[in-house]
Design a protein around this motif. Structure first.
Motif, short mmCIF file in Angstrom:
data_model
loop_
_atom_site.label_atom_id
_atom_site.label_comp_id
_atom_site.label_asym_id
_atom_site.label_seq_id
_atom_site.Cartn_x
_atom_site.Cartn_y
_atom_site.Cartn_z
N ARG A 130 -2.76 3.48 -2.18
CA ARG A 130 -3.26 2.72 -3.46
C ARG A 130 -2.23 1.43 -3.48
NH1 ARG A 130 -3.06 6.13 -8.65
NH2 ARG A 130 -1.08 6.44 -7.93
N LYS A 131 -3.09 0.10 -3.99
CA LYS A 131 -2.18 -0.73 -3.98
C LYS A 131 -1.37 -0.88 -5.26
CE LYS A 131 -4.43 -4.25 -0.78
NZ LYS A 131 -3.31 -4.07 0.01
N ASP A 162 0.96 -1.23 -0.12
CA ASP A 162 0.01 0.12 -0.03
C ASP A 162 0.78 1.20 -0.13
OD1 ASP A 162 -2.41 -1.38 0.18
OD2 ASP A 162 -2.16 -1.79 2.24
N GLY A 170 1.04 3.01 -11.75
CA GLY A 170 0.60 4.00 -10.34
C GLY A 170 1.44 3.96 -9.50
#
Length: 300
Positions: free
Chosen positions: A144-145, A111, A170
């Protein structure tokens, strides 16, 4: 022209600046990039032109490889050297063993909190714009993963460290540096970033904007670019029977019995779709009442 160009983004330009330059050089309005690179970062920035812009999101989803320069002992508000220094600590007690352990803690599914100074949007506004407007307290960072496939240390000359990271879309490499600093309790920030690979696009085959102009003048653009089919070459394929092609092109759902050929696997999801005459698009596989089917995903 419906092609993808592997452009080398120089320092000091935004990804949108590159798109604007490519539009001007090629005289084509429909141009898109495949994943933002920070202005100070350099490296691979695939640019899609014409109908190839339909696959911008597919390229964006590919894993990426970066080479990062990090300095321990200095924490900044942007997590890189463009920001304001928040804290300075002495990192001389940090050993190579400590550093390796901290970097290894980032490998796998984790995460990650993005930097507030980023283009991610909160209620329609970019976080970096909110911070610069003095509204940073309105931002509630959400982890965010992401997936870090590997981190390889290239050199250690403490407090300077150079490493290579292969990661999912990401991922903020700046955040990796910041988090390493927090783990080691001395702070850290990123001082340089090169994107060396995105999917099939590698830095040693990237071309500068100046080279793009020369290729245009020499009428050699096509031989120095990629087709949509090239970009999707890692996907399995299906060949539709003649009586299914028009139905597919109109958005219809095609049952497996109307596949003429394929190389599907159990976990196949997106696929390349062909008629007997060649590549026609990508498809999304799904099951309906136990029957394997495909529907149009991107039609070319």
């Amino acid at each position: 022209m419906d092609r993808i160009f592997n452009i080398y983004k120089p320092a000091g330009m935004t990804s949108h600046d590159v798109v604007y330059k490519v539009r001007r050089i090629l005289g084509i309005k429909k141009v898109g990039h495949t994943g933002t690179l920070d202005p100070d970062a350099v490296g691979v920035l695939p640019i899609c032109v014409g109908r190839a812009t339909k696959v911008c999101d597919l390229i964006l989803n590919k894993d990426k490889t970066y080479i990062c320069d990090m300095v321990l002992g200095i924490e900044t508000d942007t997590y890189d050297s463009s920001g304001q220094v928040l804290e300075v600590k002495d990192p001389s007690a940090i050993t190579e063993k400590d550093l390796i352990k901290a970097l290894e803690s980032q490998i796998g599914v984790i995460d990650q909190l993005p930097p507030k100074y980023s283009a991610l949007k909160v209620k329609g506004r970019r976080m970096c714009d909110l911070v610069r407007a003095g509204k940073g307290d309105q931002i509630d960072l959400v982890a965010r993963k992401i997936f870090i496939k590997r981190i390889s240390i290239l050199s250690i000359d403490l407090p300077k460290v150079k490493f290579e990271v292969e990661c999912s879309k990401g991922t903020y490499v700046r955040s990796i540096c910041h988090d390493i600093g927090q783990i080691l309790e001395v702070g850290a920030h990123m001082t340089g970033l090169i994107r060396s690979k995105t999917g099939i696009f590698e830095i040693d085959k990237a071309i500068s904007l100046e080279e793009l102009e020369r290729l245009r003048d020499d009428d050699r653009l096509e031989e120095n670019s990629w087709s949509v089919e090239d970009v999707l070459s890692d996907l399995p394929y299906i060949v539709l029977r003649d009586n299914a092609v028009k139905y597919y092109s109109n958005g219809g759902k095609i049952e497996e019995r109307r596949f003429d050929d394929h190389n599907l696997k159990e976990d196949s999801d997106l696929v390349r779709v062909y008629s007997k005459d060649g590549f026609i698009g990508s498809g999304q596989l799904f099951r309906q009442d136990g029957v394997l089917m495909v529907k149009s995903h991107k039609f070319f």
